[in-house]
Design an enzyme around this catalytic site. Structure first.
Site, PDB file in Angstrom:
ATOM      1  N   TYR A  23       0.832  -1.205   0.000  1.00 41.37           N
ATOM      2  CA  TYR A  23       0.000   0.000   0.000  1.00 41.37           C
ATOM      3  C   TYR A  23       0.869   1.257   0.000  1.00 41.37           C
ATOM      4  CZ  TYR A  23      -2.967   3.757   1.724  1.00 41.37           C
ATOM      5  OH  TYR A  23      -3.608   4.952   1.869  1.00 41.37           O
ATOM      6  N   ASN A 205       1.387  10.797   6.767  1.00 46.05           N
ATOM      7  CA  ASN A 205       0.487   9.814   7.373  1.00 46.05           C
ATOM      8  C   ASN A 205       0.851   9.605   8.845  1.00 46.05           C
ATOM      9  OD1 ASN A 205      -0.445   6.381   6.584  1.00 46.05           O
ATOM     10  ND2 ASN A 205      -1.673   8.059   7.337  1.00 46.05           N
ATOM     11  N   GLN A 288     -18.515  25.701  59.005  1.00 48.29           N
ATOM     12  CA  GLN A 288     -17.499  25.229  58.072  1.00 48.29           C
ATOM     13  C   GLN A 288     -17.446  26.148  56.849  1.00 48.29           C
ATOM     14  OE1 GLN A 288     -18.879  21.242  57.587  1.00 48.29           O
ATOM     15  NE2 GLN A 288     -20.846  21.844  56.737  1.00 48.29           N
ATOM     16  N   TYR A 291     -18.290  25.366  49.973  1.00 52.26           N
ATOM     17  CA  TYR A 291     -17.827  24.252  49.150  1.00 52.26           C
ATOM     18  C   TYR A 291     -16.642  24.598  48.256  1.00 52.26           C
ATOM     19  CZ  TYR A 291     -21.875  21.249  50.203  1.00 52.26           C
ATOM     20  OH  TYR A 291     -22.791  20.449  50.797  1.00 52.26           O
ATOM     21  N   ARG A 294     -13.676  24.364  50.791  1.00 48.25           N
ATOM     22  CA  ARG A 294     -13.623  23.187  51.677  1.00 48.25           C
ATOM     23  C   ARG A 294     -13.570  21.881  50.883  1.00 48.25           C
ATOM     24  NH1 ARG A 294     -18.265  20.715  54.310  1.00 48.25           N
ATOM     25  NH2 ARG A 294     -19.427  22.600  53.794  1.00 48.25           N
ATOM     26  N   ASN A 324       1.592   4.436   8.109  1.00 51.56           N
ATOM     27  CA  ASN A 324       1.130   3.147   7.605  1.00 51.56           C
ATOM     28  C   ASN A 324       1.433   3.047   6.105  1.00 51.56           C
ATOM     29  OD1 ASN A 324      -0.630   0.672   7.595  1.00 51.56           O
ATOM     30  ND2 ASN A 324      -1.807   1.961   6.197  1.00 51.56           N
ATOM     31  N   PHE A 340      -2.287   5.545  12.699  1.00 48.73           N
ATOM     32  CA  PHE A 340      -2.538   6.955  12.393  1.00 48.73           C
ATOM     33  C   PHE A 340      -3.847   7.466  12.991  1.00 48.73           C
ATOM     34  CE2 PHE A 340      -3.594   4.338   8.566  1.00 48.73           C
ATOM     35  CZ  PHE A 340      -4.968   4.271   8.783  1.00 48.73           C
ATOM     36  N   LYS A 395     -17.320  45.238  40.178  1.00 50.27           N
ATOM     37  CA  LYS A 395     -18.567  44.671  39.675  1.00 50.27           C
ATOM     38  C   LYS A 395     -18.395  44.141  38.255  1.00 50.27           C
ATOM     39  CE  LYS A 395     -22.376  46.400  41.041  1.00 50.27           C
ATOM     40  NZ  LYS A 395     -22.950  45.163  41.650  1.00 50.27           N
ATOM     41  N   GLU A 422     -13.463  11.040   2.618  1.00 53.62           N
ATOM     42  CA  GLU A 422     -12.614  10.365   1.641  1.00 53.62           C
ATOM     43  C   GLU A 422     -13.326   9.133   1.080  1.00 53.62           C
ATOM     44  OE1 GLU A 422      -9.618   7.953   0.009  1.00 53.62           O
ATOM     45  OE2 GLU A 422      -9.582   7.656   2.192  1.00 53.62           O
ATOM     46  N   ASN A 425     -14.048   5.980   3.065  1.00 57.37           N
ATOM     47  CA  ASN A 425     -12.950   5.144   3.578  1.00 57.37           C
ATOM     48  C   ASN A 425     -12.634   5.489   5.029  1.00 57.37           C
ATOM     49  OD1 ASN A 425     -10.664   3.286   3.334  1.00 57.37           O
ATOM     50  ND2 ASN A 425      -9.405   5.141   3.374  1.00 57.37           N
TER      51      ASN A 425
END
Length: 678
Positions: A23, A205, A288, A291, A294, A324, A340, A395, A422, A425
């Protein structure tokens, strides 16, 4: 490995003599692999040519009339027309992205299984070292058969194509110069390369473009994670919060590594702070902290773990072979596969981009809680040092970070919008470069939010110290006036206890009324004590007169003390003396290196009308809130702030024997780069 590169190139040429069909050598590409071209060299060069399809506008576009003829004037008109509509017409990648792509491609090809000749890798490294990078389109890759189009521009540069533009940045050059690829090769002292069989495919590639941008994003994200922890520690100090939420016991009974690291870091950052407090169980306030501070270890911890996984994914990718087919040098066998497909980069970048939104949500909450007097534990509204009815300076910043966080939320979606490509493919494609690009955008937006938060934190810390100084200066005066009253009006003997009780009530009332002008605050705070004072007095006419005098004296003394302390603190704050290590480093950097001051209306009002004029001995003179935030943003993006905080983290890790989930100030591409250059 470099020897293997020559061997793999020889294997490629050997296949040309046989009947085996490989290929990309004896076939066409992708969906056209069923074609059998007769000229193996021509199709390799033609592949690179076919992939030069990206849109390039702006100063990097090729509008030379010798090359374009009459279309040059049309191109110029279109460019100017787009600019007149407010479009960003520069559609090419930043140089650093392209340089990362070139370096990673050199690392990939140097593994010796791609079938390229050694001098291609050598020429690529020469171009990198001489800061010559091709102009590469920003868009157009789906990162499926690798990043085909972006990498084709590297191939075009190696060929020395005069139609391609190259950025040239050398020592002493203040900016980027655009030259043609043939000029770039000449300036580098190297010859153009005639692309051979398989070499065109080997160059284009692969995943180097998406991996290059991802490596830069991960490198920056490591610093962002550190800064988020530093900002959290500083926010705890600004609200005089508790260290209880960072107790090692909490991590021992829920031992997630990210949570453990984050809690240990923040606890170590706060070790020397004089601002953190322990809760009084008898207090009427929240027992406490909120969030946003803490639960920060539980919030940041999973982000650290995600980023560590992303870091490992990108680290593996940049040190891998991703084209490839590849060649087993031991057997000479060509192996066809799909290295790839850059989904590992997409996975890493989607996690990183979501992490930007996650951290942003926490920092947004911290910053808004500092600006809001109902959640800032006694700080004035909008973080103003002036009277709260005369200034609203912060502000706009509150609104700004809301816009930034909303945009982070929009960007946090995963990259799943796959389209067939493509001729079908490439039916699945990773979109890794798209994900990496938008992750870089998210990091930029988060950096702007962090810059705003940093400026706000420094102002909040100064205001907290101002408050402490006022209470420290006024306490003795208040108790002196109160003891004098008690001596004349009270029969009971425990006058110190009564005086202390009244003082605590004054402090609580003062802290809860920061949204009104200072004198009114003191009138309200002292007035709230009158009922208690009268209840224990002798209740004579003389007593009432004495109590009213005490009331008036306390108000006058509080007002004059506050005004003097505020004036002195604005002129010469010593806030850093109260801070933990990380907050101290952050505060001093902002105040001394960026020149952003502790300021009020007296600073900012004349500034906007005196551009270019220095005020007193200020090292910098910022003319608006935006300029101050921009100065800190610039320090973040340049890495100057991160370098300071990385040193703090290293010292903290050594002194507290903490372990880290994330590497400190790491460069994920350094190892591979060193190997290639050797």
């Amino acid at each position: 490995m470099l020897k293997s590169a020559e061997q793999s190139a020889e294997i490629v040429h050997g296949t040309l003599q046989g009947k085996k069909v490989i290929y990309g050598i004896q076939t066409g590409f992708g969906a056209n692999a069923d074609t059998r071209p007769s000229d193996h060299v021509a199709i390799s060069r033609g592949l690179i040519r076919a992939l030069h399809y990206g849109v390039l506008t702006g100063p990097a576009s090729n509008q030379d009339e010798r090359l374009l003829g009459d279309t040059a004037s049309l191109s110029s008109v279109l460019h100017e027309s787009a600019a007149s509509l407010g479009h960003n017409t520069d559609t090419y990648m930043p140089e650093v992205w392209v340089k990362a792509m070139m370096l990673i491609r050199a690392i990939n090809l140097s593994q010796g299984v791609s079938g390229v000749r050694l001098h291609i890798i050598e020429n690529l490294m020469i171009l990198i070292n001489k800061n010559l990078t091709p102009v590469v389109p920003l868009r157009g890759s789906i990162s499926a058969s690798g990043d085909l189009s972006p990498l084709s521009y590297i191939g075009g540069l190696l060929q020395g194509k005069p139609i391609l533009k190259v950025t040239s940045r050398s020592i002493g050059n203040d900016g980027t110069v655009f030259i043609t690829a043939d000029q770039a090769l000449k300036s580098a002292g190297i010859s153009s390369i005639d692309i051979g069989p398989k070499e065109g495919l080997a160059i284009v590639n692969g995943t180097a473009a998406s991996a290059g941008v991802a490596s830069l994003a991960i490198h920056e994200m490591l610093s962002v994670c550190l800064l988020a922890q530093v900002l959290t520690a500083a926010t705890v100090e600004a609200i005089s919060g508790s260290t209880e939420g960072f107790s090692s016991f909490l991590s021992d009974i829920r031992p997630h590594p990210g949570q453990t690291e984050c809690a240990a870091n923040i606890l170590a950052f706060l070790a020397k702070s004089k601002l953190v407090t322990e809760f009084d169980d008898a207090s009427e306030s929240l027992r406490q902290d909120r969030y946003s501070t803490r639960t920060s270890p539980q919030w940041i911890g999973p982000v650290l773990e995600d980023i560590m996984l992303a870091y490992n994914q990108v680290s593996v990718e940049i040190d891998s072979v991703t084209d490839n087919p590849v060649i087993d040098p031991k057997t000479g066998r060509f192996i066809h596969g799909g290295n790839f497909q850059a989904r590992s980069i997409t996975s890493a970048m989607d996690k990183t981009r979501l992490a930007c939104h996650t951290l942003g949500q926490m920092l947004f909450a911290q910053c808004t809680e500092l600006i809001n007097p109902h959640t800032s534990v006694g700080l004035p509204p909008n973080l103003v040092v002036d009277e709260p009815n005369e200034s609203y300076m912060w502000k706009g910043t509150d609104i700004m970070i809301a816009a930034l966080q909303a945009e982070l939320g929009y960007l946090s979606s995963p990259t799943t919008h796959v389209q067939f490509a493509e001729q079908g493919n490439q039916a699945i494609n990773s979109l890794a470069l798209i994900s990496a690009r938008y992750t870089m955008t998210a990091l930029d937006i988060l950096s702007q939010m962090m810059a705003a938060h940093i400026v706000a934190i420094c102002q909040a810390l100064d205001l907290r110290i101002l408050q402490i100084k006022f209470f420290n200066n006024f306490e003795l005066k208040f108790k002196g006036l109160t003891n004098k009253l008690l001596e004349s009006e009270y029969d009971q003997t425990d006058k110190e206890s009564v005086s202390l009780t009244l003082w605590k009530a004054f402090v609580r009332q003062t802290q809860s009324t920061s949204q009104i002008p200072s004198r009114q605050r003191f009138e309200k705070a002292v007035g709230s004590l009158l009922q208690s004072v009268i209840a224990f007095s002798r209740k004579s006419e003389q007593s009432l007169t004495t109590i009213l005098e005490w009331n008036s004296d306390c108000i006058e003394e509080a007002t004059s003390t506050y005004q003097k302390v505020r004036s002195d603190h604005l002129r010469q704050p010593n806030t850093d003396e109260f801070l933990g290590d990380s907050s101290k480093a952050l505060y001093n950097f902002v105040r001394n290196r960026t020149g952003v001051p502790f300021f009020g209306e007296a600073y900012i009002v004349p500034a906007e009308w005196q551009v270019g004029k220095a005020q007193g001995a200020e090292p910098h003179y910022h003319h608006s809130m935006g300029e101050m935030i921009t100065a800190v943003y610039g320090a973040i993006r340049s890495g100057a702030l991160y370098a300071v905080l990385a040193d703090v983290l290293k010292e903290t890790a050594q002194s507290h024997s903490t372990t880290t989930v994330l590497p400190i100030n790491s460069d994920p591409s350094a190892e591979g780069a060193e190997r290639v250059t050797k």
